[in-house]
Motif scaffolding. Sequence first.
Motif, PDB file in Angstrom:
ATOM      1  N   UNK A  53       0.880  -1.175   0.000  1.00 58.35           N
ATOM      2  CA  UNK A  53       0.000   0.000   0.000  1.00 58.35           C
ATOM      3  C   UNK A  53       0.915   1.223   0.000  1.00 58.35           C
ATOM      4  N   UNK A  54       0.848   2.020  -1.058  1.00 58.09           N
ATOM      5  CA  UNK A  54       1.693   3.214  -1.162  1.00 58.09           C
ATOM      6  C   UNK A  54       0.841   4.447  -0.882  1.00 58.09           C
ATOM      7  N   UNK A  55       1.212   5.192   0.131  1.00 54.66           N
ATOM      8  CA  UNK A  55       0.483   6.418   0.468  1.00 54.66           C
ATOM      9  C   UNK A  55       1.311   7.621   0.045  1.00 54.66           C
ATOM     10  N   UNK A  56       0.678   8.549  -0.645  1.00 51.32           N
ATOM     11  CA  UNK A  56       1.368   9.746  -1.129  1.00 51.32           C
ATOM     12  C   UNK A  56       0.674  10.979  -0.560  1.00 51.32           C
ATOM     13  N   UNK A  57       1.508  11.872  -0.027  1.00 49.49           N
ATOM     14  CA  UNK A  57       0.993  13.111   0.559  1.00 49.49           C
ATOM     15  C   UNK A  57       0.843  14.164  -0.537  1.00 49.49           C
ATOM     16  N   UNK A  58      -0.391  14.520  -0.860  1.00 53.15           N
ATOM     17  CA  UNK A  58      -0.627  15.470  -1.961  1.00 53.15           C
ATOM     18  C   UNK A  58      -0.156  16.879  -1.617  1.00 53.15           C
ATOM     19  N   UNK A  59       0.165  17.091  -0.363  1.00 49.21           N
ATOM     20  CA  UNK A  59       0.627  18.403   0.095  1.00 49.21           C
ATOM     21  C   UNK A  59       2.137  18.574  -0.163  1.00 49.21           C
ATOM     22  N   UNK A  60       2.775  17.502  -0.617  1.00 50.58           N
ATOM     23  CA  UNK A  60       4.214  17.577  -0.944  1.00 50.58           C
ATOM     24  C   UNK A  60       4.379  18.441  -2.200  1.00 50.58           C
ATOM     25  N   UNK A  61       5.499  19.162  -2.325  1.00 51.98           N
ATOM     26  CA  UNK A  61       5.671  20.011  -3.518  1.00 51.98           C
ATOM     27  C   UNK A  61       5.593  19.247  -4.843  1.00 51.98           C
ATOM     28  N   UNK A  62       6.068  18.007  -4.859  1.00 52.19           N
ATOM     29  CA  UNK A  62       6.022  17.235  -6.113  1.00 52.19           C
ATOM     30  C   UNK A  62       5.492  15.831  -5.836  1.00 52.19           C
ATOM     31  N   UNK A  63       4.202  15.723  -5.580  1.00 52.29           N
ATOM     32  CA  UNK A  63       3.664  14.424  -5.151  1.00 52.29           C
ATOM     33  C   UNK A  63       3.731  13.343  -6.224  1.00 52.29           C
ATOM     34  N   UNK A  64       3.566  13.730  -7.488  1.00 52.98           N
ATOM     35  CA  UNK A  64       3.581  12.702  -8.539  1.00 52.98           C
ATOM     36  C   UNK A  64       4.997  12.111  -8.666  1.00 52.98           C
ATOM     37  N   UNK A  65       5.997  12.980  -8.500  1.00 53.69           N
ATOM     38  CA  UNK A  65       7.382  12.495  -8.531  1.00 53.69           C
ATOM     39  C   UNK A  65       7.642  11.559  -7.355  1.00 53.69           C
ATOM     40  N   UNK A  66       7.034  11.889  -6.213  1.00 48.75           N
ATOM     41  CA  UNK A  66       7.171  11.027  -5.035  1.00 48.75           C
ATOM     42  C   UNK A  66       6.614   9.644  -5.344  1.00 48.75           C
ATOM     43  N   UNK A  67       5.464   9.619  -6.016  1.00 49.35           N
ATOM     44  CA  UNK A  67       4.876   8.324  -6.369  1.00 49.35           C
ATOM     45  C   UNK A  67       5.844   7.530  -7.244  1.00 49.35           C
ATOM     46  N   UNK A  68       6.408   8.205  -8.234  1.00 47.50           N
ATOM     47  CA  UNK A  68       7.345   7.518  -9.124  1.00 47.50           C
ATOM     48  C   UNK A  68       8.544   6.970  -8.350  1.00 47.50           C
ATOM     49  N   UNK A  69       9.034   7.777  -7.419  1.00 47.03           N
ATOM     50  CA  UNK A  69      10.195   7.353  -6.637  1.00 47.03           C
ATOM     51  C   UNK A  69       9.896   6.049  -5.885  1.00 47.03           C
ATOM     52  N   UNK A  70       8.746   5.987  -5.238  1.00 49.93           N
ATOM     53  CA  UNK A  70       8.413   4.788  -4.453  1.00 49.93           C
ATOM     54  C   UNK A  70       8.101   3.594  -5.352  1.00 49.93           C
ATOM     55  N   UNK A  71       7.448   3.864  -6.487  1.00 50.03           N
ATOM     56  CA  UNK A  71       7.170   2.755  -7.412  1.00 50.03           C
ATOM     57  C   UNK A  71       8.485   2.162  -7.927  1.00 50.03           C
ATOM     58  N   UNK A  72       9.457   3.022  -8.192  1.00 46.51           N
ATOM     59  CA  UNK A  72      10.757   2.535  -8.657  1.00 46.51           C
ATOM     60  C   UNK A  72      11.491   1.798  -7.537  1.00 46.51           C
ATOM     61  N   UNK A  73      11.413   2.368  -6.332  1.00 44.55           N
ATOM     62  CA  UNK A  73      12.142   1.769  -5.210  1.00 44.55           C
ATOM     63  C   UNK A  73      11.612   0.371  -4.862  1.00 44.55           C
ATOM     64  N   UNK A 126       1.703  -6.848  -5.840  1.00 43.90           N
ATOM     65  CA  UNK A 126       0.814  -5.825  -6.373  1.00 43.90           C
ATOM     66  C   UNK A 126       0.875  -4.586  -5.505  1.00 43.90           C
ATOM     67  N   UNK A 127       0.349  -3.491  -6.024  1.00 44.25           N
ATOM     68  CA  UNK A 127       0.383  -2.243  -5.265  1.00 44.25           C
ATOM     69  C   UNK A 127      -0.931  -1.486  -5.451  1.00 44.25           C
ATOM     70  N   UNK A 128      -1.333  -0.793  -4.413  1.00 45.99           N
ATOM     71  CA  UNK A 128      -2.424   0.182  -4.524  1.00 45.99           C
ATOM     72  C   UNK A 128      -1.883   1.508  -3.997  1.00 45.99           C
ATOM     73  N   UNK A 129      -2.397   2.596  -4.567  1.00 49.24           N
ATOM     74  CA  UNK A 129      -1.873   3.909  -4.206  1.00 49.24           C
ATOM     75  C   UNK A 129      -2.988   4.750  -3.587  1.00 49.24           C
ATOM     76  N   UNK A 130      -2.736   5.240  -2.399  1.00 49.89           N
ATOM     77  CA  UNK A 130      -3.696   6.127  -1.736  1.00 49.89           C
ATOM     78  C   UNK A 130      -3.105   7.529  -1.685  1.00 49.89           C
ATOM     79  N   UNK A 131      -3.847   8.500  -2.172  1.00 49.63           N
ATOM     80  CA  UNK A 131      -3.356   9.878  -2.146  1.00 49.63           C
ATOM     81  C   UNK A 131      -4.053  10.599  -0.994  1.00 49.63           C
ATOM     82  N   UNK A 132      -3.262  11.053  -0.043  1.00 52.72           N
ATOM     83  CA  UNK A 132      -3.827  11.695   1.139  1.00 52.72           C
ATOM     84  C   UNK A 132      -3.712  13.213   1.043  1.00 52.72           C
ATOM     85  N   UNK A 133      -4.423  13.891   1.909  1.00 52.31           N
ATOM     86  CA  UNK A 133      -4.387  15.353   2.011  1.00 52.31           C
ATOM     87  C   UNK A 133      -4.816  16.058   0.722  1.00 52.31           C
ATOM     88  N   UNK A 134      -5.723  15.437  -0.028  1.00 55.73           N
ATOM     89  CA  UNK A 134      -6.191  16.084  -1.255  1.00 55.73           C
ATOM     90  C   UNK A 134      -7.087  17.275  -0.936  1.00 55.73           C
TER      91      UNK A 134
END
Lengths: 328, 177
Positions: free
Chosen positions: B92-112, B121-129
Amino acid sequence: MHIGALHISGVNLQEVEQKVLDVAVNIICDEKGKDYLIVDDNPGSEILVLNADSAEGSKILNNASENQVKIVFSSSTQSGKNIITMPTPVRVIALKNVLIKIAEQLYAYIISKKGHLKAVKKPTVLPEAQKIENIFQQLLQIKLANKCSLISSTGLPSIYIDGVNGRFITEKSTDDIEKYLNLDFNSVESKEISYEQLNEYSKNMPVAALNSILWRCALACSNGKLLPGHSENTPVKLTSWPNFSRHGFKPDYFKLAAIMAKQYISLMELNRQTQIPFKEITDFYNAAFAVDIIETVTDKSKLKKTGPIKSSQNKSILKKLAQRLGIN
Amino acid sequence: MLQLNTDKIIFTGPVGAGKTTAISSISDTPPVSTDVNTSGEERKLKDSTTVAMDYSYIEMDDGTKVHLYGTPGQTRFDFMWKILTKGGLGLVLLINNDHPEPVKQMEFYLDSFSDFIDETGVVIGVTRTSINDQANIEDYQAKLFERNQIFPVFEVDSRSEGDIKVLIQALLAILAN
């Protein structure tokens, strides 16, 4: 005009806007083929994308050919033949959707005029002669036609649809749509209005994403009936998962989404493989189509593609967890 | 030893994405966290952060457990990521939408976590929208599309049991199909 591909030029765009255009075109070409849209610097391209908020941009717009399709990024509405205004800031997905619709219409036009037989995906609009049966089909028709409309019925709050930018605007609350769901549709009037009229009439009214409303209406109105012109035998695939946390869902939709996200599969085959009632499959498909996440197969080699086969060793624990959380 | 637990779901994402809260939302007991006070830039995001892992579990009716692990958000603890994911069910990948570059953060974790994601498998939850709408769900999906990946992306409130269950439900659907 190059028959094999449509040419598109970005003019007077800010750096970010140019990137948005490039990404939108890349996504479309990944989906439809690398020559579907070609970006070049030719100001005479079939599609011109420009920012008209500066004096320079305004001048370019005035000098552009009437026959060119002009996608204008602007904070104010621009009028004129073949002009589509997109309010700034423009998002990739919004631009992608507009470009796909324009390209489909232009290709259809080119084919009809030149007798060109190149296989392209047909525009996915509802057949014009088809009688609109419910509010879902009405909203979808407006969206696919890229128009703005006022929908009303005696005693009900009016609703405004911005099919260009995907906005649903209503007098009181977005829940107003509920009142239209079970109406005798003959009592509903839909009137096309201009973008300027829409903005003028709907000032300070609540706005919601049209896709969110379409999803809701699709589930409420489909009743197991496929959209006109769609077939249960056509292999289809999801291009992304629906936003289930904010859209309504039924438990079976997760299974449908998981399967449809990894392979092309017909609705009949889905029904056979999953034993999920055809009504649920159809309702889900209609909703997914309406929010632009359905792709039909154009390249038959893709039919052989399937996702990785998952190990079944964990299925027992997954089932128990689903039961424990009450989500099965 | 944490490697021995194989029936486990891993929660990951950057500092402040809501991993500890999400685990609390669905687990049987409050997570055991190894938090320390933050300093520097991280202090702007939250007062304390997880440096090794969060842990809790959900107990099944037959007494077996599904373990829930939260990875440390700070990349300087990324050596823990491989250890925690070993033998896991899914991510479960959680991304903070309040981060300056949240989409890049998602890419970083997907790559890592790409190897683990490929295996499971993975699911992505975007928080703080609701706090920051600089990126919307379509922006995340467009990036995934560009990367030729189709993963579930949902707007979630990590405090909401219902929202976190939607993530788990999607993960289970992916793993089972």
